[in-house]
Scaffold this motif. Structure first.
Motif, PDB file in Angstrom:
ATOM      1  N   GLY B 116       0.826  -1.201   0.000  1.00  0.00           N
ATOM      2  CA  GLY B 116       0.000   0.000   0.000  1.00  0.00           C
ATOM      3  C   GLY B 116       0.858   1.249   0.000  1.00  0.00           C
ATOM      4  O   GLY B 116       0.589   2.205  -0.730  1.00  0.00           O
ATOM      5  N   GLY B 117       1.909   1.244   0.814  1.00  0.00           N
ATOM      6  CA  GLY B 117       2.797   2.404   0.912  1.00  0.00           C
ATOM      7  C   GLY B 117       3.460   2.736  -0.403  1.00  0.00           C
ATOM      8  O   GLY B 117       3.662   3.893  -0.732  1.00  0.00           O
ATOM      9  N   MET B 118       3.762   1.691  -1.183  1.00  0.00           N
ATOM     10  CA  MET B 118       4.474   1.951  -2.439  1.00  0.00           C
ATOM     11  C   MET B 118       3.578   2.685  -3.433  1.00  0.00           C
ATOM     12  O   MET B 118       4.069   3.307  -4.364  1.00  0.00           O
ATOM     13  N   MET B 119       2.260   2.601  -3.214  1.00  0.00           N
ATOM     14  CA  MET B 119       1.359   3.255  -4.154  1.00  0.00           C
ATOM     15  C   MET B 119       0.883   4.619  -3.665  1.00  0.00           C
ATOM     16  O   MET B 119       0.131   5.294  -4.359  1.00  0.00           O
ATOM     17  N   LEU B 120       1.305   5.028  -2.492  1.00  0.00           N
ATOM     18  CA  LEU B 120       0.870   6.317  -1.952  1.00  0.00           C
ATOM     19  C   LEU B 120       1.180   7.456  -2.913  1.00  0.00           C
ATOM     20  O   LEU B 120       2.221   7.447  -3.556  1.00  0.00           O
ATOM     21  N   PRO B 121       0.288   8.426  -3.000  1.00  0.00           N
ATOM     22  CA  PRO B 121       0.705   9.654  -3.659  1.00  0.00           C
ATOM     23  C   PRO B 121       1.678  10.326  -2.694  1.00  0.00           C
ATOM     24  O   PRO B 121       1.294  10.669  -1.578  1.00  0.00           O
ATOM     25  N   THR B 150      15.555   5.805   0.434  1.00  0.00           N
ATOM     26  CA  THR B 150      15.725   4.459   0.992  1.00  0.00           C
ATOM     27  C   THR B 150      14.402   3.963   1.549  1.00  0.00           C
ATOM     28  O   THR B 150      13.962   2.856   1.252  1.00  0.00           O
ATOM     29  N   ALA B 151      13.759   4.793   2.342  1.00  0.00           N
ATOM     30  CA  ALA B 151      12.532   4.377   3.006  1.00  0.00           C
ATOM     31  C   ALA B 151      11.404   4.170   1.996  1.00  0.00           C
ATOM     32  O   ALA B 151      10.749   3.135   1.997  1.00  0.00           O
ATOM     33  N   PHE B 152      11.191   5.150   1.124  1.00  0.00           N
ATOM     34  CA  PHE B 152      10.029   5.061   0.243  1.00  0.00           C
ATOM     35  C   PHE B 152      10.155   3.883  -0.728  1.00  0.00           C
ATOM     36  O   PHE B 152       9.178   3.203  -1.013  1.00  0.00           O
ATOM     37  N   GLN B 153      11.356   3.625  -1.214  1.00  0.00           N
ATOM     38  CA  GLN B 153      11.517   2.543  -2.188  1.00  0.00           C
ATOM     39  C   GLN B 153      11.474   1.162  -1.543  1.00  0.00           C
ATOM     40  O   GLN B 153      11.385   0.155  -2.235  1.00  0.00           O
ATOM     41  N   LEU B 154      11.560   1.107  -0.200  1.00  0.00           N
ATOM     42  CA  LEU B 154      11.444  -0.186   0.487  1.00  0.00           C
ATOM     43  C   LEU B 154      10.154  -0.907   0.110  1.00  0.00           C
ATOM     44  O   LEU B 154      10.121  -2.129   0.015  1.00  0.00           O
ATOM     45  N   GLY B 155       9.098  -0.166  -0.093  1.00  0.00           N
ATOM     46  CA  GLY B 155       7.805  -0.765  -0.413  1.00  0.00           C
ATOM     47  C   GLY B 155       7.881  -1.591  -1.689  1.00  0.00           C
ATOM     48  O   GLY B 155       7.613  -2.796  -1.688  1.00  0.00           O
ATOM     49  N   PHE B 156       8.303  -0.948  -2.764  1.00  0.00           N
ATOM     50  CA  PHE B 156       8.371  -1.640  -4.047  1.00  0.00           C
ATOM     51  C   PHE B 156       9.385  -2.781  -4.004  1.00  0.00           C
ATOM     52  O   PHE B 156       9.103  -3.897  -4.441  1.00  0.00           O
ATOM     53  N   CYS B 157      10.574  -2.517  -3.457  1.00  0.00           N
ATOM     54  CA  CYS B 157      11.630  -3.539  -3.448  1.00  0.00           C
ATOM     55  C   CYS B 157      11.219  -4.753  -2.625  1.00  0.00           C
ATOM     56  O   CYS B 157      11.421  -5.890  -3.040  1.00  0.00           O
ATOM     57  N   THR B 158      10.625  -4.508  -1.459  1.00  0.00           N
ATOM     58  CA  THR B 158      10.182  -5.617  -0.619  1.00  0.00           C
ATOM     59  C   THR B 158       9.148  -6.456  -1.360  1.00  0.00           C
ATOM     60  O   THR B 158       9.225  -7.679  -1.407  1.00  0.00           O
TER      61      THR B 158
END
Lengths: 295, 279
Positions: B116-121, B150-158
């Motif tokens: 969900g976080g990876m799709m946040l606006p 680092t933090a924001f891209q964790l969503g997609f990478c994970t």
């Protein structure tokens, strides 16, 4: 799967040890801030002194602000273009290139090459094409005797938004093509062949056999396109800054200007909450699709 | 039979013609900006956009690099992108491993938080993260950008790495466990080597995403000397309002790193894109 056997094999704390650091960072930098924005949207805050609580005043003001409605409308216009033109073009390209035709690799690479450029770069090189006095479009129109159609593409209230969205579409088509090419890998060729033997023509077999099998990918493409439309910021910021007369303003730019140029950060937070709420509908929809496949 | 074959032939040629036409249209912005940057502004002013170049000049590139300060902005982009990329990849292998190889209460919730976080606006994060970096004392430093990327891209990478790890049969790690490997050894010695192809794909894609970021640089930096090339270009635009040859030259220079990555690692780039959408 030996679920019970597995459970005994490892320390129940093990997954949490692996998760600890990344999850903490994610909570501090992403999830926490997201929730904090809700609080900020209920405050008056100039970015310097402490935020002071004012209830839902920002939202009231928002619903009286014509720029908010223009921006909202523009976001939806953006979505409408984004879930149609690039999706149709990208699908058409994927269908055309999903076979052994000579040079298909080069075609694919060239079509999605705009994807690797930053939106800032895209915005700048297109601004030059749109340039009213020396740009390509007007030069071509004049060369072919259509000078009456020459415009200030980015300064004319009628054409500005379309001109900006065109750049976004130019960049997006290759992306959709790649996604559909991946989706086409899972289309059963025997079904397609069977339908052709049964007398369907190419178009019928595309509509009735291929398209339904591409449906999961279409869901992904549409959701990604909507989310991208709602995130739109860079192009507008570089090309028009929301002008002329807010005609190209989208919520993200409106929020940025109110927060960081006008220092109305509580108000800006309220705008981003609205943006979030709209996105949430699609995020939840997407999560349900993803999680359904999980279970 | 004959007519069916000629029909097929004609439709094939037609598709070909359309494709070539499409590619030519798609490449116009590239071709014209390359042509523009090798000319002088005066020449374009005098003879118009469609005139043929009279001379080949590198002046605009030099101007963008020196006076436009791309010589500072481009290295900044790398200083921000490389550590962010390494950190987010490393951390997401940890979380992906936990979410792929263990069954525990709350697993789906945590997965949902990452996805969900990876799709946040990300606009919803701008103000609080701006405040957070001030509180951490890292506002207007490389660390602010490294932190949020680092933090924001964790969503997609994970998400992507977890999906990949799920496809590795559990028998592999179970066999290692029976041989006496502990959890960390299974992660580092058994799973990690198998995940490298997926990481290459994610890394390629993430490099371009982080490198191309504009808004976070705008929000979290004030000093011009720290700015990455995207923000720098926007500055250049203000500085050279009337001289488009310098702006297009700067835009092309700024695009070179991601174009190199794309040409060299195209396969991984595409894999990364599709991996993010397949599940």
């Amino acid at each position: 799967m030996g679920k019970t056997k597995k459970a005994k094999l490892y320390n129940p704390w093990a997954p949490w040890l692996f998760l600890a650091v990344p999850l903490l960072i994610y909570l501090v930098w992403v999830i926490g801030p997201m929730l904090y924005t809700f609080f900020l949207s209920l405050t008056k805050w100039d970015g310097l002194s402490a935020p002071s609580f004012i209830g839902i005043k920002n939202y009231r003001k928002l619903f009286d602000d014509p720029v908010f409605f223009i921006s909202l409308k523009n976001n939806f216009v953006w979505i409408a273009f984004f879930i149609t033109i690039p999706v149709i073009l990208g699908l058409a390209l994927a269908m055309a290139l999903n076979r052994d035709i000579r040079g298909s690799k080069i075609f694919k690479a060239l079509f999605y090459s705009p994807m690797v450029l930053s939106l800032v770069v895209c915005g700048l090189i297109w601004s030059w094409l749109y340039n009213p006095t020396q740009g390509l479009f007007n030069a071509v129109l004049e060369a072919v005797g259509l000078e009456h159609m020459a415009q200030g593409w980015l300064s004319d209230p009628t054409y500005a938004l379309g001109s900006v969205i065109t750049v976004a579409i130019w960049r997006q088509v290759g992306y959709v093509m790649i996604l559909y090419l991946a989706g086409l890998q899972s289309v059963d060729p025997f079904l397609v062949e069977a339908s052709l033997i049964d007398g369907a023509n190419k178009w019928q077999s595309f509509v009735h056999v291929i398209l339904p099998q591409l449906r999961p990918m279409t869901v992904v493409v549409v959701v990604i396109s909507i989310i991208d439309s709602l995130r739109a910021f860079d192009l507008v910021s570089v090309m028009t800054r929301g002008g002329p007369y807010n005609r190209t303003s989208v919520l993200a730019n409106f929020m940025y200007i109110e927060s960081f140029n006008n220092y109305k950060m509580g108000y800006g937070a309220a705008i981003s909450v609205i943006l979030f709420m709209i996105s949430l509908i699609f995020i939840i929809f997407y999560l349900r699709v993803v999680m359904q496949e999980e279970n | 039979m004959q007519s069916v074959r000629t029909n097929r032939h004609i439709s094939k040629i037609l598709i070909y013609v359309l494709l070539i036409l499409g590619v030519v249209i798609w490449m116009i912005p590239f071709i014209t900006s390359i042509m523009t940057s090798f000319r002088s502004n005066d020449e374009i002013m005098t003879y118009g956009f469609l005139s043929l170049p009279k001379t080949l000049k590198f002046d605009s590139f030099v101007a963008a690099w020196q006076r436009g300060n791309l010589k500072q902005y481009l290295p900044n982009s790398f200083i921000i992108t490389v550590p962010s990329l390494v950190l987010t990849l490393f951390l997401s292998t940890l979380s992906a491993f936990a979410l792929a190889k263990y069954k525990f209460k709350g697993r789906n919730v945590i997965l949902g938080i990452f996805v969900g976080g990876m799709m946040l606006p990300f606009q919803i994060l701008l103000l609080p993260v701006f405040r957070l970096t001030e509180a951490f004392g890292i506002y207007d430093s490389y660390w602010a950008l490294i932190g949020i990327h680092t933090a924001f891209q964790l969503g997609f990478c994970t998400f992507v790495l977890r999906n990949y790890m799920v496809t590795i049969p559990d028998s592999v790690s179970e066999a290692a466990r029976i041989d006496g490997c502990n959890d960390f050894t299974i992660y580092s010695k058994i799973i990690m080597p198998l995940v490298i192809p997926a990481m290459a794909a994610v890394a390629t894609l993430e490099f371009t995403w982080i490198f191309n970021d504009y808004i976070w640089a705008l929000i979290l930096l004030r000093s011009e000397k720290l700015m990455p090339v995207t923000a720098g270009l926007a500055k250049l635009q203000g500085q050279y309002v009337m001289d488009w040859t310098v702006i297009t030259a700067g835009a092309l220079l700024a695009a070179i790193p991601t174009i190199i990555i794309f040409v060299a690692l195209q396969r991984y780039f595409i894999q990364g894109l599709t991996m993010g959408s397949n599940k």
